[in-house]
Design a protein around this motif. Structure first.
Motif: not given
Length: 471
Positions: A398-400, A405-406, A411-412, A467-468
């Motif tokens: 859902x977030x992607x 996607x990053x 969050x995954x 992850x920047x």
């Protein structure tokens, strides 16, 4: 006819006839309670008595608990001869205490003498020392000695809870001797399920159920028909452990013995049902830091019971706030982090609560001990990992779609980490409490919530920075 007259007629019709005082769930109907209140308000004691007289003692106790304190005293005055020991024994602790305090010592003593020893002790134990002595002074010497002996044992112990009323006979008797003994001694307790057989030192060596006695020829010795294997309860055993013994061995009654092994009382399953209900409710309330959680508990007591854990929760919440503050700059650069942070923490908190509830119950039921703690941790780790992967995959996808996607990958990973942490914390916190000889249910949720919130925020924000995403 006026509106008031119509209402009174409706109330009267609602409570007439057998069983019409109760709803389909066997609770007193509001119409019935209102009719009793109206009778008290109108000072119509005969009407109040007429309404209450058909009720079972337990239902009279329920009715008293539904009324205001002043109304309780008025009703008790109107139904004096119905206020038996059975009614008093069924009352909520706080209600019983307030009503007993309003009675003279002689009246309390008279009620106590109607009760079994365990119920009489429950009636007297919460009184002030001065009031206790005044009540005991009004009692017969035999009853007073029994209650004083019970009060000498710790609270919530078998010695405090046990009944002194039992039937014990020597081992040399035959079945016929026992039947004659039961018939000839009018002073024996009238309600019992089994007879205890004792040796010359009054130590229990077996039990005879009444069904066995009635179906056995008179000449047979008791030692040939009695059950030798029995579960003996020490006087100092905690009531929770007693309840577990009854559940484990499917007991109806059990002998209580002192340090020398002498028979001093018995516990019966009706007492244990109350204990199981009390302990189950107590653990659920302690897990939330809500104290006793009784709606009749004085406001001052409820306040002090709850506020200390709310203050503790405030302190633990500051830990999570400090973690958020450490990543303040990252949150300012990427608003999505602020939107998703509560999701990670909330999921972890729920997972921790689930595991903690299972753990506390396992400890209370003696299913979780030092011998299987590692197995429990490994089991909950695997359950948490499966739950974490499932939930994380859903929130990640859902977030992607909504964001990037990053961020979905971040969050995954954070959700998996937090749910696994929650699972381990849900086991570890109650176990640590239990190892420190503290009740494992006492506000464990406060500490589990701190761990899951802190780890959730740290994992999510830390991974986002790594992850920047917030650069």
């Amino acid at each position: 006819m006026s509106q008031t007259d119509l209402q009174e007629l409706e109330d009267e019709n609602a409570v007439q006839g057998e069983g019409e005082e109760f709803d389909e769930e066997n609770r007193l109907k509001p119409e019935f309670v209102r009719a009793v209140r109206d009778a008290l308000e109108e000072e119509d004691e005969s009407r109040a008595y007429e309404l209450v007289e058909p009720l079972h003692p337990a239902d009279i106790a329920d009715l008293l608990e539904l009324l205001e304190p002043g109304e309780r005293r008025e009703l008790a005055s109107a139904i004096t001869d119905l206020m038996t020991g059975d009614v008093i024994a069924e009352l909520n602790d706080y209600v019983r205490e307030s009503m007993v305090e309003a009675l003279p010592a002689s009246a309390v003593a008279e009620i106590a003498e109607q009760l079994d020893t365990d119920d009489a002790v429950q009636l007297i134990e919460d009184l002030d020392d001065e009031d206790q002595q005044a009540v005991l002074a009004e009692m017969d010497a035999e009853d007073r000695a029994a209650i004083e002996s019970a009060l000498a044992y710790p609270e919530e112990s078998a010695g405090r809870l046990m009944q002194r009323e039992l039937v014990a006979v020597p081992e040399h008797m035959t079945v016929g001797d026992l039947i004659d003994y039961l018939r000839d001694h009018d002073d024996l307790t009238t309600e019992f399920w089994e007879v205890f057989v004792v040796d010359h030192r009054h130590r229990p060596i077996g039990t005879c159920q009444l069904s066995w006695v009635m179906r056995t020829p008179r000449h047979i010795p008791l030692t040939d028909v009695m059950k030798r294997d029995q579960t003996l309860i020490p006087t100092d055993m905690d009531q929770e452990e007693v309840a577990l013994r009854f559940q484990k061995y499917a007991l109806i009654s059990a002998a209580v013995v002192d340090e020398s092994g002498r028979l001093v009382g018995q516990l019966t399953v009706d007492d244990i049902v109350h204990i199981i209900q009390e302990e189950a409710g107590e653990d659920a309330l302690l897990m939330s830091g809500a104290g006793e959680g009784d709606i009749n508990e004085p406001i001052r007591d409820a306040y002090f019971a709850r506020v200390r854990w709310l203050i503790a929760n405030l302190g633990t919440a500051l830990v999570a706030s400090l973690i958020i503050a450490a990543f303040g700059a990252a949150i300012e650069k990427l608003v999505a982090l602020a939107i998703l942070m509560p999701v990670v923490a909330s999921i972890g908190g729920n997972a921790g609560t689930q595991t903690m509830a299972v753990t506390v119950r396992a400890i209370a039921m003696n299913q979780l001990t030092k011998s299987n703690t590692r197995r429990m941790l490994w089991r909950e780790f695997r359950v948490a990992l499966l739950n974490g992967v499932t939930v994380a995959a859903l929130i990640g996808m859902a977030t992607a779609v909504i964001f990037t996607p990053q961020l979905g990958a971040v969050i995954t990973t954070a959700v998996v980490i937090n749910i696994v942490t929650a699972g381990l914390a849900g086991v570890a916190v109650p176990v640590i409490f239990e190892r420190l000889d503290q009740d494992p249910a006492v506000a464990s949720s406060v500490f589990v919530t701190m761990i899951t919130d802190s780890m959730g925020f740290f994992a999510f924000l830390g991974l986002a920075v790594a992850a920047g995403l917030a650069v």
